[in-house]
Design a protein around this motif. Sequence first.
Motif, PDB file in Angstrom:
ATOM      1  N   LEU A  65       0.818  -1.214   0.000  1.00 51.67           N
ATOM      2  CA  LEU A  65       0.000   0.000   0.000  1.00 51.67           C
ATOM      3  C   LEU A  65       0.853   1.265   0.000  1.00 51.67           C
ATOM      4  N   GLU A  66       1.942   1.276   0.766  1.00 53.52           N
ATOM      5  CA  GLU A  66       2.804   2.461   0.797  1.00 53.52           C
ATOM      6  C   GLU A  66       3.437   2.731  -0.558  1.00 53.52           C
ATOM      7  N   GLU A  67       3.709   1.674  -1.293  1.00 53.34           N
ATOM      8  CA  GLU A  67       4.310   1.820  -2.622  1.00 53.34           C
ATOM      9  C   GLU A  67       3.418   2.656  -3.546  1.00 53.34           C
ATOM     10  N   HIS A  68       2.107   2.576  -3.351  1.00 52.56           N
ATOM     11  CA  HIS A  68       1.175   3.270  -4.240  1.00 52.56           C
ATOM     12  C   HIS A  68       0.465   4.454  -3.583  1.00 52.56           C
ATOM     13  N   GLY A  69       0.648   4.630  -2.304  1.00 52.12           N
ATOM     14  CA  GLY A  69      -0.028   5.720  -1.594  1.00 52.12           C
ATOM     15  C   GLY A  69       0.312   7.089  -2.140  1.00 52.12           C
ATOM     16  N   ALA A  70       1.588   7.326  -2.435  1.00 53.81           N
ATOM     17  CA  ALA A  70       2.026   8.651  -2.899  1.00 53.81           C
ATOM     18  C   ALA A  70       1.341   9.058  -4.203  1.00 53.81           C
ATOM     19  N   GLU A  71       1.132   8.103  -5.105  1.00 55.95           N
ATOM     20  CA  GLU A  71       0.492   8.460  -6.380  1.00 55.95           C
ATOM     21  C   GLU A  71      -0.972   8.858  -6.194  1.00 55.95           C
ATOM     22  N   HIS A  72      -1.536   8.539  -5.037  1.00 61.21           N
ATOM     23  CA  HIS A  72      -2.910   8.935  -4.713  1.00 61.21           C
ATOM     24  C   HIS A  72      -2.928  10.076  -3.680  1.00 61.21           C
ATOM     25  N   ALA A  73      -1.743  10.600  -3.344  1.00 61.49           N
ATOM     26  CA  ALA A  73      -1.586  11.649  -2.320  1.00 61.49           C
ATOM     27  C   ALA A  73      -2.133  11.199  -0.977  1.00 61.49           C
ATOM     28  N   ILE A  74      -1.912   9.919  -0.671  1.00 63.95           N
ATOM     29  CA  ILE A  74      -2.416   9.318   0.561  1.00 63.95           C
ATOM     30  C   ILE A  74      -1.249   8.764   1.377  1.00 63.95           C
ATOM     31  N   ASP A  75      -1.316   9.012   2.676  1.00 63.55           N
ATOM     32  CA  ASP A  75      -0.353   8.463   3.631  1.00 63.55           C
ATOM     33  C   ASP A  75      -0.993   7.224   4.261  1.00 63.55           C
ATOM     34  N   ILE A  76      -0.338   6.095   4.139  1.00 68.15           N
ATOM     35  CA  ILE A  76      -0.813   4.874   4.791  1.00 68.15           C
ATOM     36  C   ILE A  76      -0.285   4.937   6.216  1.00 68.15           C
ATOM     37  N   VAL A  77      -1.152   5.248   7.149  1.00 72.12           N
ATOM     38  CA  VAL A  77      -0.764   5.451   8.537  1.00 72.12           C
ATOM     39  C   VAL A  77      -0.456   4.125   9.213  1.00 72.12           C
ATOM     40  N   ASP A  78      -1.300   3.129   8.963  1.00 74.18           N
ATOM     41  CA  ASP A  78      -1.180   1.877   9.702  1.00 74.18           C
ATOM     42  C   ASP A  78      -1.982   0.792   9.003  1.00 74.18           C
ATOM     43  N   VAL A  79      -1.547  -0.447   9.158  1.00 74.09           N
ATOM     44  CA  VAL A  79      -2.300  -1.611   8.696  1.00 74.09           C
ATOM     45  C   VAL A  79      -2.335  -2.602   9.843  1.00 74.09           C
ATOM     46  N   GLU A  80      -3.512  -3.131  10.090  1.00 73.51           N
ATOM     47  CA  GLU A  80      -3.692  -4.088  11.176  1.00 73.51           C
ATOM     48  C   GLU A  80      -4.568  -5.232  10.662  1.00 73.51           C
ATOM     49  N   VAL A  81      -4.181  -6.449  10.969  1.00 80.82           N
ATOM     50  CA  VAL A  81      -4.982  -7.612  10.605  1.00 80.82           C
ATOM     51  C   VAL A  81      -5.456  -8.254  11.897  1.00 80.82           C
ATOM     52  N   VAL A  82      -6.776  -8.352  12.048  1.00 79.68           N
ATOM     53  CA  VAL A  82      -7.368  -8.904  13.269  1.00 79.68           C
ATOM     54  C   VAL A  82      -8.394  -9.968  12.911  1.00 79.68           C
ATOM     55  N   GLY A  83      -8.798 -10.714  13.933  1.00 78.66           N
ATOM     56  CA  GLY A  83      -9.828 -11.728  13.729  1.00 78.66           C
ATOM     57  C   GLY A  83      -9.236 -13.085  13.411  1.00 78.66           C
ATOM     58  N   SER A  84     -10.085 -13.962  12.938  1.00 78.85           N
ATOM     59  CA  SER A  84      -9.667 -15.341  12.684  1.00 78.85           C
ATOM     60  C   SER A  84      -8.833 -15.444  11.415  1.00 78.85           C
ATOM     61  N   ARG A  85      -8.064 -16.501  11.325  1.00 79.27           N
ATOM     62  CA  ARG A  85      -7.241 -16.719  10.124  1.00 79.27           C
ATOM     63  C   ARG A  85      -8.106 -17.030   8.913  1.00 79.27           C
ATOM     64  N   LYS A  86      -9.261 -17.632   9.143  1.00 80.31           N
ATOM     65  CA  LYS A  86     -10.125 -18.025   8.022  1.00 80.31           C
ATOM     66  C   LYS A  86     -10.903 -16.858   7.436  1.00 80.31           C
ATOM     67  N   ALA A  87     -11.196 -15.860   8.260  1.00 78.57           N
ATOM     68  CA  ALA A  87     -11.938 -14.691   7.777  1.00 78.57           C
ATOM     69  C   ALA A  87     -11.445 -13.443   8.506  1.00 78.57           C
ATOM     70  N   PRO A  88     -10.206 -13.016   8.236  1.00 78.56           N
ATOM     71  CA  PRO A  88      -9.641 -11.864   8.950  1.00 78.56           C
ATOM     72  C   PRO A  88     -10.251 -10.534   8.507  1.00 78.56           C
ATOM     73  N   THR A  89     -10.049  -9.536   9.333  1.00 78.99           N
ATOM     74  CA  THR A  89     -10.403  -8.165   8.996  1.00 78.99           C
ATOM     75  C   THR A  89      -9.099  -7.398   8.823  1.00 78.99           C
ATOM     76  N   VAL A  90      -8.973  -6.724   7.693  1.00 79.92           N
ATOM     77  CA  VAL A  90      -7.801  -5.900   7.405  1.00 79.92           C
ATOM     78  C   VAL A  90      -8.218  -4.452   7.627  1.00 79.92           C
ATOM     79  N   ARG A  91      -7.585  -3.814   8.611  1.00 85.31           N
ATOM     80  CA  ARG A  91      -7.862  -2.410   8.917  1.00 85.31           C
ATOM     81  C   ARG A  91      -6.738  -1.548   8.362  1.00 85.31           C
ATOM     82  N   VAL A  92      -7.095  -0.616   7.513  1.00 83.52           N
ATOM     83  CA  VAL A  92      -6.128   0.288   6.909  1.00 83.52           C
ATOM     84  C   VAL A  92      -6.515   1.709   7.322  1.00 83.52           C
ATOM     85  N   ARG A  93      -5.588   2.388   7.973  1.00 87.05           N
ATOM     86  CA  ARG A  93      -5.823   3.771   8.375  1.00 87.05           C
ATOM     87  C   ARG A  93      -5.044   4.679   7.419  1.00 87.05           C
TER      88      ARG A  93
END
Length: 158
Positions: free
Chosen positions: A14-42
């Motif tokens: 995500l950071e590799e492409h954030g600059a071309e969208h003028a976006i700062d990827i603040v944080d990425v967090e993966v929570v929940g079960s391995r079979k159906a995780p939730t990916v949180r991108v700030r």
Amino acid sequence: MAQTELETQLLAVLEEHGAEHAIDIVDVEVVGSRKAPTVRVRIDHADEGAGPISLDEVAAETGWINQLIDEADPIEGSFTLEVSSPGLSRPLRRRRDFERFCGSQVSLSTNAEEGRRRFTGTLRALEGDSVLVECEGEELSVALSDIKSCKLKPSFDN
């Protein structure tokens, strides 16, 4: 500031492409079960002077973020994607985050094996590979590599 291998991989993509969208990827967090995780991108604006990112802007950026994660395909099966602003208690993880928010109140926890591990105080400076935090009238130096997490501590005083 320990991250899982999956979080580190997603962050890099995500950071590799954030600059071309003028976006700062603040944080990425993966929570929940391995079979159906939730990916949180700030996310936030890459331009510090642009002010906080709005809900409409977050919604507009979600498409390319979802597409990049799908193309990288690091998650087996389905996942839930949550894209949001960093909020008032924004996490600090990079050198530039610590530089940007000098003078702010922070809540910091360390990987220390002994002694105190949690500190709340004013982020004073980034010197070399350490941050200086004024806590209870004392200034302490914490190596970046020893920081488990650091977040802005919102102040509602006027």
